[in-house]
Scaffold this active site. Structure first.
Site, PDB file in Angstrom:
ATOM      1  N   SER A 158     -18.578  -7.844  58.442  1.00 25.78           N
ATOM      2  CA  SER A 158     -19.529  -6.744  58.294  1.00 25.78           C
ATOM      3  C   SER A 158     -19.024  -5.784  57.236  1.00 25.78           C
ATOM      4  CB  SER A 158     -19.705  -6.023  59.631  1.00 25.78           C
ATOM      5  OG  SER A 158     -20.707  -5.039  59.550  1.00 25.78           O
ATOM      6  N   GLU A 159     -19.918  -5.343  56.326  1.00 25.85           N
ATOM      7  CA  GLU A 159     -19.485  -4.527  55.189  1.00 25.85           C
ATOM      8  C   GLU A 159     -18.807  -3.223  55.589  1.00 25.85           C
ATOM      9  OE1 GLU A 159     -23.684  -5.501  53.559  1.00 25.85           O
ATOM     10  OE2 GLU A 159     -22.645  -6.102  55.384  1.00 25.85           O
ATOM     11  N   ASN A 160     -19.131  -2.694  56.764  1.00 29.77           N
ATOM     12  CA  ASN A 160     -18.527  -1.423  57.156  1.00 29.77           C
ATOM     13  C   ASN A 160     -17.074  -1.570  57.611  1.00 29.77           C
ATOM     14  OD1 ASN A 160     -19.691  -2.771  59.494  1.00 29.77           O
ATOM     15  ND2 ASN A 160     -19.200  -0.944  60.663  1.00 29.77           N
TER      16      ASN A 160
END
EC number: 2.8.3.5
Length: 321
Positions: A158-160
């Site tokens: 996940s990019e976060n």
């Protein structure tokens, strides 16, 4: 000032780094020297923000004595921190609260293929392979992960700042500091790790992610509109999952996108409720699968570009429940 530049045959825009007078950062704990730590997936872009600002103000939930943190556990070093603020009360809001109920298999329908989104989801799930590192967009791509075989290991990123995403939590497991890119509550699997968003995009831009699956506003052989960083590496297979047409039967698969391109010649496959296309940067689109009951002519009418038809054209595949 932005300048077009080419590295290893890929087009980029070179521009000055963003800096600021102040960075306002929220962390979990800090010691009295200013060293700070985050909890779970809460790092996001906070770390590079501290480094890019003249003055960094850190809001914390708890201030501890110097030496309370092991040196290797510190996320923000004191050299970047100029002010510490401890508030009286904190309310951690969860938006949206995504819960997995007891006995819930997360959106598995009893009528295969009846629902347009499910049709796309069940075809998209066939793209997963054992051992893959995969980045999934919110919506249809993320739902496709519910069909990953228990006999297969797929590492969801996940990019976060999470590697090793698990399913949505039970009600009692929900944690405001453990979310995905869409702010949905999630869980993690054994072996998972947390990091900041800049490292997340280093994984993506560096080609360490095997598969990116995402939606798009429009797509053509020349590129797509809808995402930027996650489609930036030529080493990553990019699969677009979307409904074939927009509202009012407006075309989404184009000869040339009318919306701005966010990724140039980056798409490898398109999956819709009607068909599956392979995309070649030079040859364009090739129809490889077609939903039962539809004809090539039906698909051509709803597609605003020419496409080749594979000699091995087959019915659109669906993963078994």
């Amino acid at each position: 000032l932005m300048k077009p530049i080419i590295f290893n045959g890929q087009h980029f825009i070179l521009e000055e780094a963003i800096t600021g007078d102040f960075a306002l950062v929220k962390t979990w704990k800090a010691d009295r020297a200013g060293n700070a730590i985050f909890r779970k997936s809460a790092r996001n872009f906070n770390l590079p923000m501290c480094k890019a600002a003249e003055t960094t103000v850190v809001e914390v939930e708890e201030i501890v004595d110097i030496g309370a943190f092991a040196p290797e556990d510190i996320h923000i070093r004191q050299i970047y921190v100029h002010r510490l603020i401890k508030g009286e009360k904190y309310e951690k809001r969860i938006e949206p609260l995504s819960i997995r109920k007891e006995g819930d298999e997360e959106a598995k329908s009893a009528k295969p293929g009846d629902d347009v989104r499910e049709r796309i989801i069940k075809r998209a799930a066939l793209e997963f392979e054992d051992g893959m590192y995969v980045n999934l967009g919110i919506g249809i791509p993320l739902l496709a992960s519910n069909f990953i075989s228990p006999n297969m290991t797929v590492h969801l990123q996940s990019e976060n700042g999470v590697l090793g995403l698990g399913p949505h939590p039970r009600q009692h497991e929900a944690d405001a500091d453990l979310i995905n890119t869409g702010k949905e509550t999630v869980t993690i699997l054994p072996g998972a790790s947390f990091f900041s968003s800049d490292e997340s995009f280093a994984m993506i831009r560096g080609g360490h992610v095997d598969l990116t699956m995402l939606g798009a506003m429009q797509v053509s052989k020349y590129g797509m509109g809808g995402a930027m960083d996650v489609v930036s590496s030529a080493k990553t297979k990019v699969v677009v999952t979307m409904e074939h047409s927009a509202k009012g039967n407006a075309h989404k698969i184009m000869e040339n996108c009318t919306l701005p391109l966010t990724g140039k010649q980056c798409v490898n496959r398109i999956i819709t409720e009607k068909a599956v296309f392979d995309v070649d940067k030079k040859k364009g689109l090739t129809l490889i699968e077609l939903w039962e009951g539809l004809t090539v002519d039906d698909t051509q009418k709803s597609t605003r570009c020419d496409f080749a038809v594979s000699p091995k054209l087959m019915p659109m595949q669906q993963i078994a429940n």
